[in-house]
Scaffold this active site. Structure first.
Site, PDB file in Angstrom:
ATOM      1  N   ASP A  96       0.863  -1.185   0.000  1.00 34.26           N
ATOM      2  CA  ASP A  96       0.000   0.000   0.000  1.00 34.26           C
ATOM      3  C   ASP A  96       0.900   1.236   0.000  1.00 34.26           C
ATOM      4  O   ASP A  96       2.125   1.131   0.097  1.00 34.26           O
ATOM      5  CB  ASP A  96      -0.966  -0.042   1.182  1.00 34.26           C
ATOM      6  N   ASP A 150      -7.531  -7.802  -0.425  1.00 30.33           N
ATOM      7  CA  ASP A 150      -6.676  -8.020   0.746  1.00 30.33           C
ATOM      8  C   ASP A 150      -7.501  -7.684   1.962  1.00 30.33           C
ATOM      9  O   ASP A 150      -8.421  -6.866   1.899  1.00 30.33           O
ATOM     10  CB  ASP A 150      -5.454  -7.101   0.727  1.00 30.33           C
ATOM     11  N   CYS A 160     -11.078 -30.472   5.089  1.00 22.99           N
ATOM     12  CA  CYS A 160     -10.104 -29.405   4.790  1.00 22.99           C
ATOM     13  C   CYS A 160      -8.718 -30.026   4.640  1.00 22.99           C
ATOM     14  O   CYS A 160      -8.332 -30.904   5.414  1.00 22.99           O
ATOM     15  CB  CYS A 160     -10.100 -28.357   5.902  1.00 22.99           C
ATOM     16  N   CYS A 218      -5.820 -28.330   4.777  1.00 23.92           N
ATOM     17  CA  CYS A 218      -4.722 -27.517   5.331  1.00 23.92           C
ATOM     18  C   CYS A 218      -3.919 -28.331   6.341  1.00 23.92           C
ATOM     19  O   CYS A 218      -4.395 -29.333   6.879  1.00 23.92           O
ATOM     20  CB  CYS A 218      -5.248 -26.222   5.945  1.00 23.92           C
ATOM     21  N   CYS A 257      -5.710 -28.825   9.796  1.00 25.33           N
ATOM     22  CA  CYS A 257      -6.795 -29.820   9.805  1.00 25.33           C
ATOM     23  C   CYS A 257      -6.278 -31.237   9.568  1.00 25.33           C
ATOM     24  O   CYS A 257      -6.875 -32.201  10.044  1.00 25.33           O
ATOM     25  CB  CYS A 257      -7.852 -29.451   8.772  1.00 25.33           C
ATOM     26  N   HIS A 290      -4.972 -22.264   8.929  1.00 24.15           N
ATOM     27  CA  HIS A 290      -6.306 -22.676   8.489  1.00 24.15           C
ATOM     28  C   HIS A 290      -7.050 -21.523   7.818  1.00 24.15           C
ATOM     29  O   HIS A 290      -7.646 -21.703   6.743  1.00 24.15           O
ATOM     30  CB  HIS A 290      -7.142 -23.220   9.647  1.00 24.15           C
TER      31      HIS A 290
END
Lengths: 371, 371
Positions: free
Chosen positions: B92, B268, B306, B308, B311, B337
């Site tokens: 930014d 974002d 999931c 990830c 998980c 996660h």
């Protein structure tokens, strides 16, 4: 059948290498065990603990008994499943932390009465309870409940603590035998304060009970370093030669080197993890503080040549930035380096003992620190 | 040569997939960019950010300018080398955070004067400075310095902010052209408060300057959700169709789904990372709070199915224990996660658009949340 096999004996010191068989695998000794108080070696994943070279971790029974509580860990059939760590775990008995953390702790011949440091709830833990709790954690190595004393302590107090600890050791042993636990190993703990004759009585009494391993407790409680070394050095030969010997709560890299020379096989200490979270990092040349201004623009790793994940990927400048801004990643990267340093030091000692070059290693170790 | 290529256009919404070429690789859009304020996506290593599916991260210029400072980042030739992240970075301009965090911030036609929120030191940042700082960070995508306003704002204030932002956009563009930066891309930012005719003027003025990409700023600043969506929906068509379009600081999963339907390519938001650190976890069925008592003995993962790391390896019971005891690992596992949830959601939308089934996806998305 013995679970411990000595593999090499140094010819000019008492240092030795060995292997200790547990339900979750073999541990090569001498070994350093990172502390995982609450079912996590602070900031690290299980994969990272292994990648740092750790073979076995320590869990704190007092903390785990209070949080999350045994009923939660029961569902996972022990601590390994709960925290997803499939290698060996040693747990302390809880005695030291009741003594140092709990509120209103009172000791009787039947155990500890105390209030939780978290919510003030009241608890009673007998020697039998300490074994049962550790069996519910499914620890690979359990410790007998012992009575811890402050330093300095009068001889009378030290004698009382040694006697109670020995009585409890016998009760713990009866309890684990009654539970028929299979491969879970129960170690006895030598107490006796800083009184060599009490430590001798303690060691002799424990040896008669024939535990699969022995610990020296009550050190690193505020006594001078020379006294700590002297107590370890004189106590070690009193313990059965063919059993693993563990000095609890020790210590600095120098302590590990000295005590390995005394024939110690196992160590644990919060120093590498706690210091990491305070920005203090271990290297062969001594400790550095990552917040030191001179590292602000330093593109080098913590320690040149170090093979840990942190040193392979990040600069001192970045680590200083993370630490100064209190970023979570700082604690993790620092911890990875420090645990790696400790386990690598133990690996170097094992290798030196195997080549019967332990004293040369020891000289080199000090030369790098004090060039 | 255009750096952005539209690959699929949804037939019944404005949603589209595309690819955005940057100096550090291609970004598949629509994309969510995790926020890495201080040169770290809080609690994650670079490998974990990638493993969560993130293609590009956002850095905050205001924070990095103050800490570690551009002189440190210069030594690493930019933020990528400093933090060891070799994929794209968007920064930014710093304007929003000067406006919301700095002390004594004053705006003039020549930029922002402010005092650091850390040490009170005084700084001046002109539009040209904002470009120069972002070039020193070696951002793949830079943002023009803009004037941010509060919600609600009077029309006169919104008009002034839009006009100044447009003037600064022109100055930023001249600056980056003068610096001959190669592949670093500078995006313009639409302002205009909640006034559609001002947003139209802003978008038109920016389009004339011909930026390689455009952002919609000034949303998610406290306005009702319906108004935020309406402002995004009406502003998007005013921006060049063939350029990437980014809505800054948005948002909830529902916002991402709605706005992807409006033709937004980039998002974002701190929500997945910040909420993770507060124990709030995203699932297809809505948010859960890991500290909820019902998870105390729950052996299942955060979200069944999931993929990830969290998980795949840890239970809700363990995550609750880590979170309740404020263990560092809690923040990391929760963040993994949530970032995975956000990037997987974007991936599902890209896939649905490619199959021209975006509206079906959208229906399914809401049906799971409100069965």
């Amino acid at each position: 059948m013995s679970v411990f096999a000595i593999e090499t004996q140094s010819s000019d010191t008492r240092a030795r290498t060995g292997s200790l068989a547990t339900a979750h695998g073999i541990v090569k000794t001498p070994v350093f065990m990172p502390v995982g108080t609450l079912g996590t070696v602070k900031a690290l994943s299980p994969e990272e603990i292994s990648a740092c070279g750790a073979q076995i971790i320590l869990g704190n029974t007092y903390h785990l008994y209070l949080r999350p509580g045994c009923d939660v860990i029961d569902i996972f059939a022990g601590l390994h499943g709960f925290m997803n760590w499939n290698a060996p775990i040693l747990t302390d008995s809880g005695g030291f932390q009741i003594f140092s953390l709990a509120k209103m702790a009172k000791i009787t011949t039947d155990g500890y009465a105390f209030q939780s440091h978290i919510d003030g709830s009241r608890h009673l833990i007998s020697p039998e309870d300490a074994v049962d709790i550790q069996l519910r954690l499914n620890s690979d190595i359990l410790m007998c409940l012992d009575q811890c004393i402050s330093y300095p302590a009068e001889e009378k107090e030290a004698q009382g603590a040694h006697e109670l600890t020995l009585d409890w050791a016998s009760r713990c042993q009866k309890q684990i035998q009654a539970r028929n636990p299979g491969q879970n190993l129960l170690f006895g703990i030598v107490q006796g304060g800083m009184y060599p004759h009490l430590r001798r009585l303690s060691a002799r009494g424990l040896a008669e009970l024939d535990f699969p391993g022995y610990a020296v407790g009550g050190l690193s409680v505020g006594e001078p370093v020379a006294l700590m070394h002297e107590m370890a050095r004189s106590t070690l030969p009193l313990l059965p030669e063919n059993k693993p010997r563990y000095v609890m709560g020790v210590g600095r890299p120098e302590d590990l080197v000295e005590m390995t020379g005394f024939g110690v096989d196992m160590f644990d200490c919060v120093m590498p993890t706690r210091n990491a979270r305070n920005g203090q990092l271990f290297t062969a040349f001594g400790k550095i503080n990552i917040s030191n201004a001179k590292f602000r623009t330093d593109t080098g790793p913590i320690e040149p040549g170090c093979t840990c994940y942190t040193c392979q990927n990040f600069s001192r400048a970045y680590l200083q930035h993370l630490y100064r801004t209190r970023e979570i990643l700082a604690y993790r990267l620092n911890t990875i380096h420090n645990i790696h340093y400790y386990t690598a030091l133990m690996g170097q000692m094992r290798s030196a003992i195997e080549k019967d070059r332990f004293l040369t290693f020891r000289d080199d170790f000090y030369r790098k620190r004090h060039p």
